[in-house]
Write an enzyme that holds these catalytic residues in place. Structure first.
Site, PDB file in Angstrom:
ATOM      1  N   LYS A 152       0.839  -1.378  -0.013  1.00 57.48           N
ATOM      2  CA  LYS A 152      -0.195  -0.008   0.133  1.00 57.48           C
ATOM      3  C   LYS A 152       1.021   1.184  -0.212  1.00 57.48           C
ATOM      4  CE  LYS A 152      -3.745  -2.159   2.108  1.00 57.48           C
ATOM      5  NZ  LYS A 152      -3.396  -3.754   2.551  1.00 57.48           N
TER       6      LYS A 152
HETATM    7  C1  LIG Z   1      -4.182  -4.690   2.120  1.00 54.64           C
HETATM    8  C2  LIG Z   1      -3.635  -6.068   2.066  1.00 54.64           C
HETATM    9  C3  LIG Z   1      -4.375  -7.123   1.270  1.00 54.64           C
HETATM   10  C4  LIG Z   1      -5.434  -6.951   0.569  1.00 54.64           C
HETATM   11  O1  LIG Z   1      -5.371  -6.065  -0.566  1.00 54.64           O
HETATM   12  P1  LIG Z   1      -6.853  -5.342  -1.205  1.00 54.64           P
HETATM   13  O2  LIG Z   1      -6.446  -4.285  -2.189  1.00 54.64           O
HETATM   14  O3  LIG Z   1      -7.504  -4.917  -0.173  1.00 54.64           O
HETATM   15  O4  LIG Z   1      -7.651  -6.415  -1.770  1.00 54.64           O
HETATM   16  C5  LIG Z   1      -3.501  -8.367   1.120  1.00 54.64           C
HETATM   17  N1  LIG Z   1      -2.387  -8.432   1.852  1.00 54.64           N
HETATM   18  C6  LIG Z   1      -1.945  -7.587   2.886  1.00 54.64           C
HETATM   19  C7  LIG Z   1      -0.720  -8.044   3.445  1.00 54.64           C
HETATM   20  C8  LIG Z   1      -2.351  -6.297   2.742  1.00 54.64           C
HETATM   21  O5  LIG Z   1      -2.090  -5.529   3.670  1.00 54.64           O
END
Ligand SMILES: *Cc1c(COP(=O)(O)O)cnc(C)c1O
Length: 436
Positions: free
Chosen positions: A107
């Site tokens: 993210k």
């Molecule tokens: C946010 C996250 C996900 C899921 O991603 P989405 O975009 O919400 O589907 C999977 N793994 C980790 C480690 C995350 O931080």
């Protein structure tokens, strides 16, 4: 370019409005009016470009009409100042490691891109007053968003997290920063945090007084830049001469990451198909099987970032495929794994290949292992560093796991947070007294 709402009850808006608002007034999610395809030469030469170069071309297709070229270039280059290696795990299965960013979360790309784009719009407008970013987190979103926005002028970030329910390392990553980042420790669950944030967006008085926006993946500036990862994955596979029949598997929660991949395919990226990996929160898996979408409260699992009972970007997925279940099934497969499966996968994969998975990546790896067909090459997105789930992973493999220096840095700071109850009235009072 204009953006429409998936609920189609409001007028189209500009990129700036979509980013500043987050969610449309009819509670729909914003979608770009047009998804441009990139020229054939781009894909022919993609293996000779850097991550930044190819991402700039992708970014121009989305944002080129709304952001000046030089500024956009700077936003992209500044966002992508870390590597995203493709690592071979076993025959035909590769891991795209998305955890080498500043907070070791995938993210980071969305968090950094959104903060820089928002700050570009604020400067351009010379706007008075501050923009207040509210973000609910079960762990990784909070750290990526907080670090992305740290020190950015004109923006204050409020991270809401459930007291006692995030890992110690994750908590350090957004409570020790200070400056324009405030951590609110909520006496409740992640669902309570999300409800508080949503209620704030719907509160007329708050919205009249303050500029509020969301940095969860409902925001186009958070989720669209994640498409860069998919182009880079393909480019690295092409370098190895293995790009034919590529399958990309995405451990999914709110479905922002995989939706960015679906956008990349729509832009011409020659990926054969996708697989969405679920944990026991298998709402999407059930949808693929039955054609019915039945959201339900989430249950806690080892892969906690995927504990989502009503994935917000599902609205974007069905919109993208014209509400056709058959068309969705043509391009997206599904899988689901229990905590027992995840444990077994981490143990077996480590024993047989030497590669250490985290609980999220484990779902991705196992789905490829189970579903890859003859002739296909698989890439799963390894979304978290295993050290973020230290005790879980150490217990499974029976060995110590090294904590990366970047993570250790966060653990040196002092925790600062403000405790609030899960009642909206208390949250609102806090906002009324503290926002600018
Ligand atoms: C946010 C996250 C996900 C899921 O991603 P989405 O975009 O919400 O589907 C999977 N793994 C980790 C480690 C995350 O931080």
């Amino acid at each position: 370019m204009k953006y429409y709402s998936t609920n189609k009850q409001v007028e189209n808006v500009s990129l700036q409005e979509a980013v500043v608002k987050g969610l449309a007034d009819d509670k729909g999610l914003f979608m770009p009016n047009e998804i441009k395809t990139l020229p054939a030469e781009f894909f022919e030469n993609i293996d000779k470009m850097t991550f930044q170069e190819m991402s700039f071309e992708v970014a121009k297709a989305f944002f080129g009409e709304d952001v000046e070229e030089e500024a956009l270039k700077q936003i992209v280059y500044d966002t992508l100042s870390f590597d995203v290696p493709l690592v071979k795990v076993s025959e035909r299965i590769y891991s795209l490691e998305l955890f080498h960013g500043p907070t070791l979360a995938f993210k980071d790309v969305g968090g950094r891109f959104m903060s820089r784009l928002l700050s570009y719009f604020i400067k351009k407008e010379n706007a008075e007053g501050q923009v207040n970013v509210l973000v609910a987190t079960s762990g990784d979103t909070g750290s990526a968003v907080a670090n992305g926005f740290l020190g950015v002028e004109g923006i204050n970030v409020y991270v809401l997290y459930p007291k006692g329910l995030v890992s110690a390392i994750q908590e350090c990553q957004f409570t020790t920063l200070g400056k324009n980042i405030t951590a609110l420790e909520v006496e409740g669950t992640f669902d309570d945090c999300q409800r508080l944030v949503k209620s704030a967006f719907m509160d007329a008085e708050l919205n009249e007084k303050f500029k509020l926006t969301s940095a969860n993946s409902i925001n186009v500036a958070r989720f669209l830049p994640q498409s860069f990862y998919y182009f880079y994955a393909y480019a690295q596979l092409k370098k190895l001469g293995k790009e034919k029949e590529a399958v990309i598997c995405v451990p999914s929660g709110n479905f922002g990451n995989i939706t960015a991949g679906l956008f990349a395919k729509r832009m011409g990226l020659p990926v054969k198909r996708f697989i969405a990996a679920n944990n026991r929160n298998d709402i999407f898996f059930e949808y693929l099987k039955t054609g019915e979408y039945n959201p339900r409260p989430s249950v806690a699992t080892l892969a906690n970032a995927m504990d989502v009972g009503d994935p917000s970007n599902f609205a974007r997925v069905i919109d993208l495929y014209g509400y056709s279940h058959a068309n969705i099934c043509k391009e997206i497969g599904g899988a689901r794994y229990t905590d027992e499966d995840i444990t077994e996968t981490i143990k077996e994969c480590y024993k047989n290949t030497g590669y250490l998975l985290d609980p999220h990546g484990a779902c991705g790896y196992q789905a490829l292992y189970d579903l890859l067909q003859n002739g296909e090459q698989g890439i799963f997105l390894e979304t978290a560093h295993p050290a973020k789930f230290l005790s879980t992973v150490e217990n499974i493999i029976g060995e110590k796991v090294e904590i990366p220096a970047k993570l250790q840095e966060f653990m040196k700071g002092t925790k600062q947070s403000i405790e609030i109850s899960k009642e909206f009235d208390d949250f609102k009072l806090f906002l009324m007294n503290n926002l600018k």
